[in-house]
Design an enzyme around this catalytic site. Structure first.
Site, PDB file in Angstrom:
ATOM      1  N   ALA A 193      60.194  12.668  -0.940  1.00 16.67           N
ATOM      2  CA  ALA A 193      59.633  11.532  -0.210  1.00 16.67           C
ATOM      3  C   ALA A 193      60.420  10.245  -0.470  1.00 16.67           C
ATOM      4  O   ALA A 193      61.292   9.874   0.316  1.00 16.67           O
ATOM      5  CB  ALA A 193      58.169  11.380  -0.571  1.00 16.67           C
ATOM      6  N   ARG A 194      60.163   9.580  -1.578  1.00 19.19           N
ATOM      7  CA  ARG A 194      60.868   8.345  -1.922  1.00 19.19           C
ATOM      8  C   ARG A 194      61.057   8.282  -3.438  1.00 19.19           C
ATOM      9  O   ARG A 194      60.151   8.632  -4.201  1.00 19.19           O
ATOM     10  CB  ARG A 194      60.082   7.111  -1.463  1.00 19.19           C
ATOM     11  CG  ARG A 194      60.207   6.813   0.032  1.00 19.19           C
ATOM     12  CD  ARG A 194      61.634   6.407   0.421  1.00 19.19           C
ATOM     13  NE  ARG A 194      61.798   6.088   1.826  1.00 19.19           N
ATOM     14  CZ  ARG A 194      62.171   6.941   2.776  1.00 19.19           C
ATOM     15  NH1 ARG A 194      62.418   8.200   2.472  1.00 19.19           N
ATOM     16  NH2 ARG A 194      62.337   6.540   4.021  1.00 19.19           N
ATOM     17  N   HIS A 219      69.244  13.242  -0.283  1.00 17.44           N
ATOM     18  CA  HIS A 219      68.343  12.775   0.782  1.00 17.44           C
ATOM     19  C   HIS A 219      68.682  13.452   2.115  1.00 17.44           C
ATOM     20  O   HIS A 219      68.872  12.785   3.143  1.00 17.44           O
ATOM     21  CB  HIS A 219      68.418  11.250   0.902  1.00 17.44           C
ATOM     22  CG  HIS A 219      67.152  10.642   1.418  1.00 17.44           C
ATOM     23  ND1 HIS A 219      66.665   9.437   0.995  1.00 17.44           N
ATOM     24  CD2 HIS A 219      66.255  11.076   2.355  1.00 17.44           C
ATOM     25  CE1 HIS A 219      65.535   9.153   1.632  1.00 17.44           C
ATOM     26  NE2 HIS A 219      65.270  10.134   2.466  1.00 17.44           N
ATOM     27  N   ILE A 243      53.859  15.379   7.239  1.00 13.16           N
ATOM     28  CA  ILE A 243      54.744  16.264   6.469  1.00 13.16           C
ATOM     29  C   ILE A 243      53.949  17.048   5.419  1.00 13.16           C
ATOM     30  O   ILE A 243      54.080  18.269   5.307  1.00 13.16           O
ATOM     31  CB  ILE A 243      55.898  15.463   5.817  1.00 13.16           C
ATOM     32  CG1 ILE A 243      56.810  14.896   6.908  1.00 13.16           C
ATOM     33  CG2 ILE A 243      56.714  16.345   4.859  1.00 13.16           C
ATOM     34  CD1 ILE A 243      57.890  13.945   6.423  1.00 13.16           C
ATOM     35  N   ASP A 282      44.802  12.818  -1.015  1.00 12.64           N
ATOM     36  CA  ASP A 282      45.186  11.734  -0.107  1.00 12.64           C
ATOM     37  C   ASP A 282      43.957  10.824   0.002  1.00 12.64           C
ATOM     38  O   ASP A 282      42.838  11.335   0.070  1.00 12.64           O
ATOM     39  CB  ASP A 282      45.558  12.287   1.287  1.00 12.64           C
ATOM     40  CG  ASP A 282      46.325  11.273   2.118  1.00 12.64           C
ATOM     41  OD1 ASP A 282      47.504  11.515   2.428  1.00 12.64           O
ATOM     42  OD2 ASP A 282      45.733  10.204   2.463  1.00 12.64           O
ATOM     43  N   GLU A 285      69.066   5.041  -5.057  1.00 13.11           N
ATOM     44  CA  GLU A 285      70.034   5.915  -4.365  1.00 13.11           C
ATOM     45  C   GLU A 285      70.760   5.155  -3.253  1.00 13.11           C
ATOM     46  O   GLU A 285      71.805   5.598  -2.764  1.00 13.11           O
ATOM     47  CB  GLU A 285      69.310   7.105  -3.734  1.00 13.11           C
ATOM     48  CG  GLU A 285      68.423   6.688  -2.555  1.00 13.11           C
ATOM     49  CD  GLU A 285      67.641   7.820  -1.905  1.00 13.11           C
ATOM     50  OE1 GLU A 285      67.038   8.624  -2.630  1.00 13.11           O
ATOM     51  OE2 GLU A 285      67.631   7.873  -0.658  1.00 13.11           O
TER      52      GLU A 285
HETATM   53  C1  COI Z   1      63.134   8.827   6.628  1.00 11.12           C
HETATM   54  O1  COI Z   1      63.178   9.068   7.843  1.00 11.12           O
HETATM   55  O2  COI Z   1      62.329   7.995   6.163  1.00 11.12           O
HETATM   56  C2  COI Z   1      64.022   9.569   5.724  1.00 11.12           C
HETATM   57  O3  COI Z   1      63.685   9.713   4.580  1.00 11.12           O
HETATM   58  C3  COI Z   1      65.372  10.027   6.234  1.00 11.12           C
HETATM   59  C4  COI Z   1      66.316   8.886   6.384  1.00 11.12           C
HETATM   60  C5  COI Z   1      66.668   8.237   5.084  1.00 11.12           C
HETATM   61  C6  COI Z   1      67.589   9.236   7.112  1.00 11.12           C
END
Ligand code: COI
Length: 326
Positions: free
Chosen positions: A230-231, A292, A153, A172, A260
């Site tokens: 991302a997270r 998300h 990504i 990275d 979340e």
């Molecule tokens: C993932 O594929 O890791 C995502 O972030 C999307 C998912 C939470 C549906």
């Protein structure tokens, strides 16, 4: 072969029909998340397909006793699954990969929306306020963009951004030759110091937990904009709120946020929110928040279901599974 499918949304049904036919598997489908009270869904199944619900010890024990041998998460991230315990039980885990274009395009969209103050422009338009006060933006070509994480990504984001003429810095621990034609790899410290905007494309692992914190925020350029698709765990939310309040961070776009988990993908319009951070951030005119949804395209959903069923079948048949995690 029977596979239990949890959290099946209406928009996923057509793909489950197509790919279950292709792989000749029977499905036991529910729209509910997996819990200890709906164990009956896995009756007669040897594999389960899940999304983001935490898959912890109790559930793994219960599923193991029902005969589940493998779990596939229809997501790239697998931080919601207790991998170590699954391994102890002998349950294999796989994830999916899907087109990186989906999150990469969404990232570029939110970068542009952020630097052009689109949240303010759109909310003002709703109330017939067409004034120009405080909505003057910036052009990407004059900016330095830092990209943290150059996996599939991150690399795609870099390729897409290269068309805008901005200077691109990348970080990275594993550098890729293909990225070097578009971006310069630098240390994280230099990336913090030199970037006008920073976008994150790293997994949720120990080394990325709260990588944006009070200390790193102090090392960043004053007025930096932060983009997180991302997270949530990558950013210490309290530290971010403080930095937005002080103006050290000028703007943010967040498709993810800490805690979340049980909130996103549900309709809470008539509910008082208990997530104070979310309420504070979403009230800020310079913070663009989305639930998300960066992954959510026709192409990605098709890939998620295709690869989830494919890897369940591969695991059960003992054939090569490129998406195996453990
Ligand atoms: C993932 O594929 O890791 C995502 O972030 C999307 C998912 C939470 C549906």
């Amino acid at each position: 072969m029977k596979i239990a499918v949890f959290n099946c949304r209406p928009d996923e049904k057509e793909f489950f029909e197509t790919y279950s036919e292709q792989y000749q598997v029977e499905l036991s489908v529910t729209s509910d998340p997996p819990t200890l009270t709906n164990i009956s869904i896995v009756e007669g199944c040897i594999a389960a397909s899940v999304i983001t619900t935490p898959i912890e010890r109790d559930l793994l024990n219960a599923w193991k006793s029902k005969g589940i041998q493998t779990i596939s998460t229809r997501t790239v991230g697998y931080d919601h699954i207790d991998l170590e315990y699954a391994k102890e039980l002998g349950i294999t885990i796989s994830n999916v990969s899907y087109t990186p274009h989906t999150v990469a395009e969404y990232t570029v969209m939110t970068i542009l929306m952020t630097i052009r103050k689109m949240k303010t422009i759109l909310t003002r338009y709703q109330v017939q306020d067409y004034s120009l006060f405080d909505v003057r933006g910036k052009e990407l070509r004059n900016m330095t963009v830092g990209v943290v994480g150059t996996g599939k990504i991150g690399e795609m984001v870099i390729q897409n951004l290269s068309g805008f003429g901005c200077k691109i810095l990348a970080y990275d621990p594993y550098e890729k030759e293909s990225v070097k034609s578009y971006a310069n790899y630098v240390t994280l410290e230099d990336l913090w110091k030199e970037s006008d905007l920073i976008t994150f494309h790293t997994p949720a692992i120990k080394s990325t937990y709260h990588m944006v914190n009070r200390k790193s925020l102090q090392q960043m350029k004053s007025g930096v904009a932060l983009i997180n698709m991302a997270r949530g765990s990558i950013i210490d939310t309290d530290a971010l709120i403080e930095a937005l309040e002080s103006g050290r961070v000028s703007a943010a776009a967040l498709d993810v946020i800490e805690n979340e988990g049980k909130i996103y993908y549900n309709d809470y319009k008539h509910t008082v929110t208990k997530n104070h951070d979310m309420a504070i951030l979403s009230a800020m005119p310079n913070v663009l928040m989305t639930p998300h949804t960066a992954f959510f395209t026709d192409e990605a959903v098709s890939d998620m279901i295709h690869y989830s069923l494919e890897s369940c079948v591969a695991e059960i048949n003992g054939s090569e599974n490129p998406r195996k995690v453990i």
